[in-house]
Design an enzyme around this catalytic site. Structure first.
Site, PDB file in Angstrom:
ATOM      1  N   SER A   1       0.834  -1.195   0.000  1.00 46.04           N
ATOM      2  CA  SER A   1       0.000   0.000   0.000  1.00 46.04           C
ATOM      3  C   SER A   1       0.882   1.263   0.000  1.00 46.04           C
ATOM      4  O   SER A   1       1.705   1.421  -0.898  1.00 46.04           O
ATOM      5  CB  SER A   1      -0.966  -0.043   1.196  1.00 46.04           C
TER       6      SER A   1
ATOM      7  N   ASP B   1      -9.728  -4.708  -4.885  1.00 42.00           N
ATOM      8  CA  ASP B   1      -9.197  -3.739  -3.918  1.00 42.00           C
ATOM      9  C   ASP B   1     -10.069  -2.482  -3.949  1.00 42.00           C
ATOM     10  O   ASP B   1     -10.126  -1.800  -4.972  1.00 42.00           O
ATOM     11  CB  ASP B   1      -7.751  -3.389  -4.277  1.00 42.00           C
TER      12      ASP B   1
ATOM     13  N   HIS C   1      -7.980  -5.165  -0.353  1.00 38.80           N
ATOM     14  CA  HIS C   1      -6.757  -4.432  -0.015  1.00 38.80           C
ATOM     15  C   HIS C   1      -6.015  -5.192   1.080  1.00 38.80           C
ATOM     16  O   HIS C   1      -6.051  -4.840   2.258  1.00 38.80           O
ATOM     17  CB  HIS C   1      -7.105  -3.014   0.442  1.00 38.80           C
TER      18      HIS C   1
END
Length: 240
Positions: A125, A179, A220
Site C-alpha cells: 500500500s 481492492d 486491499h
C-alpha cells in the site's frame, strides 16, 4: 498539511538463522507499523532456502493525515484525499521519506558485508508506493523491488527522477482485483507507465523486468497465493 520526519527511522529486525547474505527492507502501509509484516518474515524464514535473509521493517513516523480528518497515525506522507492517481500529492513528504529510506539502506550496506545487489526493497500500500519510488531513484542498483497493492507516485516527474541504469531491475507487482482502496486499474496504469519509461516485462528464465500478478477476488490485503508468488520471486533475485 506538510508532513515531517525527524531523525533516522526506527525499525524492527528479523535476523537470519543462517549466514547473512541478503537483506529485505519491507515498508508497511498507512496506520500500521513494521510489526504488521513480521509474521511474513517469520513464515518465509522457516524455508531453508530463505534462512540467509535478514528482514528490516521500518516504522513510519506519526503525522496528521488530511484524508482521515487530520487524525494522527503512522504515515510515510500526508494523503490529501483517496480520490485517485490524479489527486494532489504530498511531494515534500514523499521525497523526505524516500531520503530516509535510502539512508536506512545505505546504513545497512555500510555496516554489513551485504552488497547493494543483495538488498531488496518492498512494501504494501503506502509502503509499496515508497518502495517503488525509492528503489527506482537510488544511486545504486538493488537486487529488486516489491510493490504490493500500490501505485507509482509523482508520475509526472518520475522520468527525470529515476535512474535509467536501474530500468532492468527485477520488479514484483501484486494487486487484488477487488481492492476498494487502491483500485486494480491503478496497478495496470503503473505497469503501463513503467513500460513507457523503459522498464521491460520479465521474461521466462530471467528475473529482470516487471513481474505483474493479479489476484482474483483479493481486496486491499495480501493472500497465501500472493505470498507463494513473492517467495518464489525472492528466491530468484536473492538466492541462498
Amino acid at each position: 498539511m506538510a508532513s515531517t520526519l525527524a531523525g533516522p527511522l526506527k525499525y524492527l529486525t528479523v535476523s537470519p538463522s543462517a549466514a547473512h547474505t541478503a537483506t529485505v527492507v519491507f515498508i508497511h502501509g498507512l496506520g500500521d507499523s513494521g510489526h504488521g509484516w513480521k509474521p511474513v518474515a517469520d513464515m518465509f524464514s522457516a524455508d531453508p532456502a530463505m534462512r540467509h535473509i535478514k528482514w528490516i521493517f521500518p516504522h513510519a513516523p506519526n503525522m496528521a493525515v488530511t484524508a482521515n480528518g487530520g487524525a494522527v497515525m503512522p504515515s510515510w506522507y500526508d494523503i490529501y484525499s483517496f480520490g485517485g492517481l490524479k489527486e494532489e500529492e504530498d511531494e515534500e513528504g514523499i521525497l523526505r521519506s524516500a531520503k530516509s529510506l535510502k539512508q536506512l539502506i545505505d546504513s545497512e550496506i555500510s555496516t554489513t558485508s551485504i552488497a547493494p545487489n543483495r538488498v531488496v526493497i518492498g512494501g504494501f500500500s503506502q509502503g509499496g508506493v515508497m518502495a517503488l519510488l525509492t528503489g527506482m531513484t537510488m544511486d545504486k542498483k538493488l537486487a529488486g523491488i516489491v510493490g504490493l497493492s500500490c501505485y507509482l507516485t509523482l508520475r509526472a516527474k518520475f522520468k527525470e527522477m529515476s535512474n535509467p541504469a536501474l530500468y532492468d531491475l527485477p520488479v514484483f507487482i501484486g494487486h487484488g482485483t477487488h481492492d476498494p482502496l487502491i483500485k486494480s486499474t491503478f496497478a495496470l496504469e503503473t505497469v503501463q507507465a513503467l513500460k513507457t519509461f523503459g522498464f521491460p516485462e520479465a521474461k521466462q528464465g530471467s528475473p529482470s523486468g516487471i513481474e505483474f500478478h493479479t489476484y482474483q477476488g483479493l481486496a486491499h490485503s495480501t493472500s497465501s497465493e500472493e505470498l507463494v508468488d513473492l517467495k518464489a520471486w525472492l528466491k530468484k533475485v536473492v538466492p541462498a
